[in-house]
Design a protein around this motif. Structure first.
Motif, PDB file in Angstrom:
ATOM      1  N   GLU A  14       0.858  -1.183   0.000  1.00  0.00           N
ATOM      2  CA  GLU A  14       0.000   0.000   0.000  1.00  0.00           C
ATOM      3  C   GLU A  14       0.898   1.239   0.000  1.00  0.00           C
ATOM      4  O   GLU A  14       2.117   1.123   0.098  1.00  0.00           O
ATOM      5  CB  GLU A  14      -0.928  -0.002   1.221  1.00  0.00           C
ATOM      6  CG  GLU A  14      -0.241   0.205   2.545  1.00  0.00           C
ATOM      7  CD  GLU A  14       0.280  -1.074   3.208  1.00  0.00           C
ATOM      8  OE1 GLU A  14       0.997  -0.932   4.204  1.00  0.00           O
ATOM      9  OE2 GLU A  14       0.000  -2.190   2.750  1.00  0.00           O
ATOM     10  N   PRO A  15       0.300   2.430  -0.099  1.00  0.00           N
ATOM     11  CA  PRO A  15       1.118   3.645  -0.020  1.00  0.00           C
ATOM     12  C   PRO A  15       1.855   3.711   1.321  1.00  0.00           C
ATOM     13  O   PRO A  15       1.308   3.358   2.360  1.00  0.00           O
ATOM     14  CB  PRO A  15       0.087   4.769  -0.138  1.00  0.00           C
ATOM     15  CG  PRO A  15      -1.055   4.155  -0.866  1.00  0.00           C
ATOM     16  CD  PRO A  15      -1.100   2.729  -0.388  1.00  0.00           C
ATOM     17  N   GLU A  60      -3.419  12.141  -8.781  1.00  0.00           N
ATOM     18  CA  GLU A  60      -3.749  10.943  -9.549  1.00  0.00           C
ATOM     19  C   GLU A  60      -2.476  10.208  -9.938  1.00  0.00           C
ATOM     20  O   GLU A  60      -2.446   9.510 -10.950  1.00  0.00           O
ATOM     21  CB  GLU A  60      -4.587  11.327 -10.769  1.00  0.00           C
ATOM     22  CG  GLU A  60      -5.948  11.868 -10.354  1.00  0.00           C
ATOM     23  CD  GLU A  60      -6.896  12.030 -11.519  1.00  0.00           C
ATOM     24  OE1 GLU A  60      -6.677  11.426 -12.585  1.00  0.00           O
ATOM     25  OE2 GLU A  60      -7.876  12.761 -11.344  1.00  0.00           O
ATOM     26  N   THR A  61      -1.433  10.372  -9.139  1.00  0.00           N
ATOM     27  CA  THR A  61      -0.168   9.687  -9.392  1.00  0.00           C
ATOM     28  C   THR A  61       0.058   8.642  -8.308  1.00  0.00           C
ATOM     29  O   THR A  61      -0.577   8.665  -7.259  1.00  0.00           O
ATOM     30  CB  THR A  61       1.007  10.682  -9.413  1.00  0.00           C
ATOM     31  OG1 THR A  61       1.038  11.386  -8.171  1.00  0.00           O
ATOM     32  CG2 THR A  61       0.873  11.669 -10.566  1.00  0.00           C
ATOM     33  N   GLU A  62       0.997   7.761  -8.572  1.00  0.00           N
ATOM     34  CA  GLU A  62       1.290   6.680  -7.625  1.00  0.00           C
ATOM     35  C   GLU A  62       2.225   7.129  -6.508  1.00  0.00           C
ATOM     36  O   GLU A  62       2.309   6.467  -5.475  1.00  0.00           O
ATOM     37  CB  GLU A  62       1.919   5.509  -8.378  1.00  0.00           C
ATOM     38  CG  GLU A  62       0.997   4.926  -9.419  1.00  0.00           C
ATOM     39  CD  GLU A  62       1.716   4.174 -10.519  1.00  0.00           C
ATOM     40  OE1 GLU A  62       1.074   3.299 -11.101  1.00  0.00           O
ATOM     41  OE2 GLU A  62       2.896   4.465 -10.797  1.00  0.00           O
ATOM     42  N   ALA A  63       2.935   8.226  -6.729  1.00  0.00           N
ATOM     43  CA  ALA A  63       3.933   8.665  -5.758  1.00  0.00           C
ATOM     44  C   ALA A  63       3.943  10.183  -5.639  1.00  0.00           C
ATOM     45  O   ALA A  63       3.487  10.890  -6.535  1.00  0.00           O
ATOM     46  CB  ALA A  63       5.322   8.180  -6.186  1.00  0.00           C
ATOM     47  N   ILE A  85       5.302   6.540  -1.654  1.00  0.00           N
ATOM     48  CA  ILE A  85       5.277   5.654  -2.815  1.00  0.00           C
ATOM     49  C   ILE A  85       4.276   4.541  -2.556  1.00  0.00           C
ATOM     50  O   ILE A  85       3.880   4.303  -1.411  1.00  0.00           O
ATOM     51  CB  ILE A  85       6.675   5.065  -3.118  1.00  0.00           C
ATOM     52  CG1 ILE A  85       7.174   4.211  -1.947  1.00  0.00           C
ATOM     53  CG2 ILE A  85       7.669   6.163  -3.441  1.00  0.00           C
ATOM     54  CD1 ILE A  85       8.396   3.407  -2.270  1.00  0.00           C
ATOM     55  N   ASP A  86       3.890   3.861  -3.601  1.00  0.00           N
ATOM     56  CA  ASP A  86       2.983   2.728  -3.471  1.00  0.00           C
ATOM     57  C   ASP A  86       3.811   1.446  -3.488  1.00  0.00           C
ATOM     58  O   ASP A  86       4.417   1.112  -4.507  1.00  0.00           O
ATOM     59  CB  ASP A  86       1.960   2.735  -4.609  1.00  0.00           C
ATOM     60  CG  ASP A  86       0.832   1.760  -4.367  1.00  0.00           C
ATOM     61  OD1 ASP A  86       1.061   0.703  -3.738  1.00  0.00           O
ATOM     62  OD2 ASP A  86      -0.298   2.050  -4.807  1.00  0.00           O
ATOM     63  N   GLY A  87       3.846   0.762  -2.350  1.00  0.00           N
ATOM     64  CA  GLY A  87       4.629  -0.457  -2.234  1.00  0.00           C
ATOM     65  C   GLY A  87       4.234  -1.536  -3.224  1.00  0.00           C
ATOM     66  O   GLY A  87       5.052  -2.373  -3.597  1.00  0.00           O
ATOM     67  N   GLN A 141       7.385   4.774 -10.698  1.00  0.00           N
ATOM     68  CA  GLN A 141       6.029   5.220 -10.400  1.00  0.00           C
ATOM     69  C   GLN A 141       5.833   6.661 -10.877  1.00  0.00           C
ATOM     70  O   GLN A 141       6.730   7.491 -10.735  1.00  0.00           O
ATOM     71  CB  GLN A 141       5.757   5.125  -8.893  1.00  0.00           C
ATOM     72  CG  GLN A 141       5.845   3.688  -8.401  1.00  0.00           C
ATOM     73  CD  GLN A 141       5.540   3.539  -6.921  1.00  0.00           C
ATOM     74  OE1 GLN A 141       4.760   4.301  -6.359  1.00  0.00           O
ATOM     75  NE2 GLN A 141       6.134   2.543  -6.297  1.00  0.00           N
ATOM     76  N   SER A 142       4.649   6.929 -11.424  1.00  0.00           N
ATOM     77  CA  SER A 142       4.335   8.306 -11.785  1.00  0.00           C
ATOM     78  C   SER A 142       4.275   9.106 -10.488  1.00  0.00           C
ATOM     79  O   SER A 142       3.809   8.608  -9.466  1.00  0.00           O
ATOM     80  CB  SER A 142       3.001   8.371 -12.524  1.00  0.00           C
ATOM     81  OG  SER A 142       1.950   7.890 -11.712  1.00  0.00           O
TER      82      SER A 142
END
Length: 174
Positions: A88-89, A115-118, A135-137, A144-145
């Motif tokens: 998860e983040p 709307e980004t992953e990081a 970040i999203d683990g 990651q965007s």
């Protein structure tokens, strides 16, 4: 939200003992980073063979410590995320970042509005990373965007040198 507090670097630019334990105004540097993460559900401290005293100190404080290899910041972070099954983040913060303002809730809110992953936190004036990311683990094995959250030089000190240490003490006084 979970946080990984990165405490395993060599700290060679500072030229002192283990950087997380270097005292700023009578407190270990790592304690200031832990204070900044007060809102996190879970803080896991990532130590390495370069920081055994730090690992002992953090364990004595009742904190979870993951021993990484010390290969490097990115490598140790990725290893911890994989080994700890973080999907998860997660906030990733360097223990040498001393926040002078409570910005973490703003960073988290910003992350969830993007709307980004990081999210990477940057110094607004010099456009350099400030040592704080979300970040999203789940996507740890790929780039990651990311969106950028800007802070000012008055919001933090990244303690890497003796001069930075003096600056941190002066800013805490002021």
């Amino acid at each position: 939200m979970k946080a990984l507090l990165m405490c395993g670097g060599k700290g060679s630019r500072l030229g002192m003992d283990e950087k997380p334990l270097v005292e700023v105004k009578g407190r270990p540097l790592v304690d200031y980073a832990l204070d900044a993460l007060w809102m996190c559900d879970d803080v896991i401290c990532i130590a390495s063979p370069f920081t055994p005293k730090t690992a002992s100190y953090l364990t004595s404080q009742g904190l979870e410590v993951f021993m990484a290899t010390g290969e490097g910041f990115i490598e140790d972070m990725q290893l911890a995320i994989k080994e700890l099954s973080v999907t998860e983040p997660v906030i990733v913060m360097s223990c040498d970042v001393l926040l002078l303002k409570n910005i973490m809730e703003d960073v988290i809110s910003f992350y969830f509005s993007c709307e980004t992953e990081a999210v990477a936190v940057y110094n607004e004036s010099n456009q350099k990373p400030a040592g704080i990311n979300i970040i999203d683990g789940f996507f740890i094995d790929r780039e990651q965007s990311q969106s950028i959250f800007y802070i000012t030089e008055n919001d933090y000190v990244n303690v890497n040198t003796p001069e930075d240490l003096k600056k941190a003490e002066m800013m805490l006084d002021g």
